[in-house]
Write an enzyme that holds these catalytic residues in place. Structure first.
Site, PDB file in Angstrom:
ATOM      1  N   TYR A 228      16.065  -6.635   6.009  1.00 26.44           N
ATOM      2  CA  TYR A 228      15.931  -6.780   4.560  1.00 26.44           C
ATOM      3  C   TYR A 228      17.260  -7.199   3.937  1.00 26.44           C
ATOM      4  O   TYR A 228      18.311  -6.902   4.481  1.00 26.44           O
ATOM      5  CB  TYR A 228      15.488  -5.448   3.940  1.00 26.44           C
ATOM      6  CG  TYR A 228      14.081  -5.044   4.213  1.00 26.44           C
ATOM      7  CD1 TYR A 228      13.156  -5.899   4.802  1.00 26.44           C
ATOM      8  CD2 TYR A 228      13.642  -3.750   3.901  1.00 26.44           C
ATOM      9  CE1 TYR A 228      11.859  -5.504   5.051  1.00 26.44           C
ATOM     10  CE2 TYR A 228      12.342  -3.347   4.146  1.00 26.44           C
ATOM     11  CZ  TYR A 228      11.462  -4.226   4.730  1.00 26.44           C
ATOM     12  OH  TYR A 228      10.182  -3.818   4.981  1.00 26.44           O
TER      13      TYR A 228
ATOM     14  N   THR B 171      -1.541  -5.606 -10.023  1.00 23.32           N
ATOM     15  CA  THR B 171      -1.049  -5.337 -11.377  1.00 23.32           C
ATOM     16  C   THR B 171      -1.772  -6.216 -12.397  1.00 23.32           C
ATOM     17  O   THR B 171      -1.762  -5.914 -13.596  1.00 23.32           O
ATOM     18  CB  THR B 171       0.455  -5.641 -11.488  1.00 23.32           C
ATOM     19  OG1 THR B 171       0.676  -7.064 -11.373  1.00 23.32           O
ATOM     20  CG2 THR B 171       1.243  -4.917 -10.399  1.00 23.32           C
ATOM     21  N   GLY B 172      -2.357  -7.321 -11.930  1.00 25.26           N
ATOM     22  CA  GLY B 172      -3.010  -8.268 -12.826  1.00 25.26           C
ATOM     23  C   GLY B 172      -2.091  -9.357 -13.340  1.00 25.26           C
ATOM     24  O   GLY B 172      -2.540 -10.268 -14.051  1.00 25.26           O
TER      25      GLY B 172
END
Length: 348
Positions: free
Chosen positions: A53, A245-246
């Protein structure tokens, strides 16, 4: 915040885990440090990272930067290291930026752990995970064409035995406390368990696989193994890379969002997914629920979940998640979610 057992290790972890894969790219060091402070203050005692990462994107120049950032927080807060469970991962075969893509083996494990310890500025790793199996995986949308026939049984078992021996030496040295898997299958996890029961190395404590309202591959054989063998699921991407979340509905691509950097969302962007998301958003709206809170709360209803790993690019996103940390879903909501899953089972 409720805590669950980390396998049979005696360690307990919060049912929400702070994911850190944006620390060092989308999330600055100062904001990452602030997130650590706020998350621990809210009762989260579990933090997950990896030697490869940050992501979005993964690059040679940034490999290890997330562990470096967590390391500077550890160095600035030495008394707090014992307050949380720190998990990291050994990259698997094929990632050319790390050890030229070498597979996980006794030849790489000790060095990889030393590298993580140095970057993390700590003497021990609580949970050391294999990021993906050497023999390959059906995760990351590879389930559509997965073919395990190229693996020889004897070679796979010999490889596992070799790795377990190296892990046992690290446990004896005190550099790691527990061992976990990631992107694994039911058969693979069962073999790791069987070999550990023969005394060849530490017992698998956890498995980190993708799991969300949109990705429920875990619900069958792995679910049974998790429950009966005390190998809890660390669910990654429980918000479906932000889809749930949309924020990506109706073609929206917010500036700085994951999709603005990775348009395909790792293969999750599809013609079907937005209809499925709309159905879950409708359930949340009908019951007066925030969709982020509903998606995370639903994960916690599953009998095999140990912890759900969420990522917060910004402090506002972290505070949003924490505001719904105590939500419990009604049976009616869970029933509607199950009906929607049955109608739209595999949107990507």
């Amino acid at each position: 915040m409720k805590r669950n057992p980390l396998g049979r290790t005696g360690i307990e972890v919060s049912e929400l885990c702070l994911g850190t894969m944006t620390f060092g790219t989308q999330t600055s060091e100062s904001e990452a440090h602030a997130q650590m402070d706020v998350a621990l203050g809210a009762g989260i005692n579990f933090v997950d990272t990896a030697e490869m990462y940050p992501v979005n994107p993964v690059s040679k120049e940034t490999i290890g930067r997330t562990e470096d950032i967590l390391g500077t927080w550890n160095a600035a807060n030495p008394a707090r290291r014992a307050d949380y469970v720190l998990a990291t991962k050994h990259s698997g075969e094929g990632l050319g930026y790390v050890r030229d893509g070498a597979p996980i083996s006794s030849a790489t494990i000790a060095g990889a752990i030393e590298g993580s310890l140095r970057r993390l500025q700590t003497d021990y790793i609580d949970l050391y995970q294999f990021h993906w199996p050497n023999r390959g995986s059906y995760m990351f949308r590879q389930n559509w064409h997965y073919d395990p026939s190229g693996n020889a049984h004897s070679e796979v078992i010999a490889d596992m035995e070799d790795c377990l021996g190296a892990l046992r030496r690290e446990v004896d040295r005190g550099t790691i406390r527990a061992f976990g898997l990631s992107n694994e299958s039911a058969w693979g996890t069962a073999q790791w368990l069987r070999l550990s029961e023969k005394g060849l190395g530490p017992r698998v404590a956890s498995i980190q696989n993708e799991y969300s309202l949109l990705c429920r591959l875990y619900d069958t054989d792995l679910a049974e193994l998790s429950v009966l063998e005390d190998v809890g699921l660390m669910a990654f991407s429980p918000l479906g890379t932000g889809l749930l979340t949309g924020k990506y509905q109706n073609g929206a691509v917010p500036e700085g969002s994951r999709r603005s950097i990775t348009p395909g969302l790792g293969g999750r962007h599809s013609e079907r997914v937005y209809g499925a998301v709309a159905a879950y958003l409708e359930i949340a709206a009908r019951h007066g629920l925030d969709p982020v809170h509903m998606a995370l709360a639903w994960c916690k209803t599953r009998p095999f979940i140990m912890s759900a790993i969420f990522g917060a690019t910004t402090m506002a996103q972290l505070e949003h998640v924490l505001a719904g940390a105590d939500l419990q879903l009604s049976e009616e909501v869970v029933s509607e979610i199950n009906a929607t899953h049955r109608a739209q089972p595999m949107p990507y």
